[in-house]
Motif scaffolding. Structure first.
Motif, short mmCIF file in Angstrom:
data_model
loop_
_atom_site.label_atom_id
_atom_site.label_comp_id
_atom_site.label_asym_id
_atom_site.label_seq_id
_atom_site.Cartn_x
_atom_site.Cartn_y
_atom_site.Cartn_z
N GLN A 246 -4.71 -2.11 5.13
CA GLN A 246 -4.60 -0.76 4.58
C GLN A 246 -5.73 -0.48 3.61
O GLN A 246 -6.21 0.64 3.52
N SER A 247 -6.14 -1.51 2.87
CA SER A 247 -7.26 -1.36 1.95
C SER A 247 -8.07 -2.64 1.93
O SER A 247 -7.55 -3.73 2.25
N ARG B 67 -2.85 17.21 11.84
CA ARG B 67 -2.30 17.22 10.49
C ARG B 67 -2.49 15.82 9.88
O ARG B 67 -2.24 14.81 10.56
N GLN B 68 -2.91 15.79 8.63
CA GLN B 68 -3.11 14.52 7.94
C GLN B 68 -2.28 14.53 6.67
O GLN B 68 -2.63 15.22 5.71
N ARG B 69 -1.19 13.78 6.68
CA ARG B 69 -0.38 13.64 5.48
C ARG B 69 -1.00 12.57 4.59
O ARG B 69 -1.71 11.67 5.05
N LEU B 70 -0.71 12.63 3.32
CA LEU B 70 -1.30 11.73 2.33
C LEU B 70 -1.08 10.28 2.75
O LEU B 70 0.04 9.85 2.99
N GLY B 71 -2.18 9.54 2.84
CA GLY B 71 -2.10 8.12 3.16
C GLY B 71 -1.78 7.81 4.61
O GLY B 71 -1.50 6.66 4.95
N GLY C 114 -5.47 4.26 8.91
CA GLY C 114 -6.64 4.27 8.05
C GLY C 114 -6.75 3.04 7.17
O GLY C 114 -5.77 2.41 6.81
N THR C 115 -7.99 2.71 6.83
CA THR C 115 -8.31 1.62 5.91
C THR C 115 -9.25 2.17 4.86
O THR C 115 -10.30 2.71 5.20
N THR C 116 -8.86 2.01 3.60
CA THR C 116 -9.73 2.45 2.51
C THR C 116 -10.62 1.29 2.10
O THR C 116 -10.14 0.25 1.65
N ILE D 149 -14.44 -6.06 7.73
CA ILE D 149 -13.82 -6.15 9.06
C ILE D 149 -12.49 -5.42 9.04
O ILE D 149 -11.63 -5.70 8.20
N ILE D 150 -12.34 -4.49 9.96
CA ILE D 150 -11.11 -3.71 10.09
C ILE D 150 -10.61 -3.87 11.52
O ILE D 150 -11.40 -3.79 12.47
N ASN D 151 -9.32 -4.11 11.65
CA ASN D 151 -8.75 -4.42 12.95
C ASN D 151 -7.78 -3.35 13.42
O ASN D 151 -7.05 -2.76 12.62
#
Lengths: 113, 114
Positions: free
Chosen positions: A9-10, B36-40, A106-108, A20-22
């Motif tokens: 996630q981060s 749509r993109q919700r937070l996180g 997503g990955t921050t 590296i993100i999978n």
């Protein structure tokens, strides 16, 4: 049902290191796999994409590795820079017109200088 | 050339009010998508337009959501009787017929429902 699972996630990486993100997918109909980069307040921008006829694609410091049998693909950022700090999304879709992208969560990435 | 533009960039509204969000795709792009993109969270597909074909509305979460597109130009996403769970960033993307999977995103509209 989440069709594309993304991890971590981060991520915090030192400048010059490898990020590296999978991602893993379930739907065998997927055959187009893009990665998007998103900066705060901006829309996602296409970074690099791969189709399953190759196992790896490289563009500059960014490489996608693809494992069809495992239904997994990953993004490698070589020589990570502070300017790479952003949120990265993997996505998948059948390679045909009119199909929506299915995104991971997503990955921050934070690259420390 | 100009990218995908969206307006407004931010919208604050009260629960129960209707809102309209606008998207101007890249000129010549035949396909247009709303997400749509919700937070996180990742992006959730809402609706897809391709030329003059009937839109794919399979991602719309309820009948309070609707969208229109005039030919291959502007699109509007309308949310009626907004609820707090509608708060999110609404993103529009367009793609050309020749590279139909290469979707170009606008900056989004941040909707806040109070």
């Amino acid at each position: 049902q989440q069709q594309v699972k993304q991890s971590p996630q981060s991520l915090i990486v030192q400048k010059g290191g490898i990020s590296i993100i999978n991602c893993a997918y379930e739907n065998t109909a997927f055959d187009y796999f893009p990665w998007y980069q998103q900066f705060p307040g901006k829309g996602p921008a296409l970074l690099i994409a791969i189709r399953p006829d190759v196992s790896e694609k490289k563009e500059g410091r960014f490489t996608i590795s693809f494992n069809k049998s495992a239904k997994q693909f990953s993004l490698h950022i070589m020589d990570s820079q502070p300017g790479d700090s952003a949120t990265y999304f993997c996505a998948a879709t059948p390679d045909q017109a009119g199909t929506a992208l299915i995104f991971g969560k997503g990955t921050t990435l934070s690259v420390s200088s | 050339g100009a990218g995908v533009s969206q307006s407004p960039s931010n919208k604050v509204t009260e629960k129960g009010k209707d809102v309209e969000l606008r998207c101007d795709p890249i000129s010549g792009h035949t396909a247009l998508y709303w997400y749509r993109q919700r937070l996180g969270q990742g992006l959730e597909f809402l609706i897809y337009f391709q030329g003059n074909s009937a839109p794919d509305k399979s991602g719309l979460p309820s009948d309070r959501f609707s969208a229109e597109r005039t030919g291959e130009s502007v699109s509007t996403l309308t949310i009626q009787r907004t609820q707090q769970e509608d708060s999110a960033v609404y993103l529009c993307a367009s793609s050309p017929w020749t590279s139909y999977n290469e979707q170009f995103f606008g900056p989004g509209t941040r909707l806040t429902v109070l």
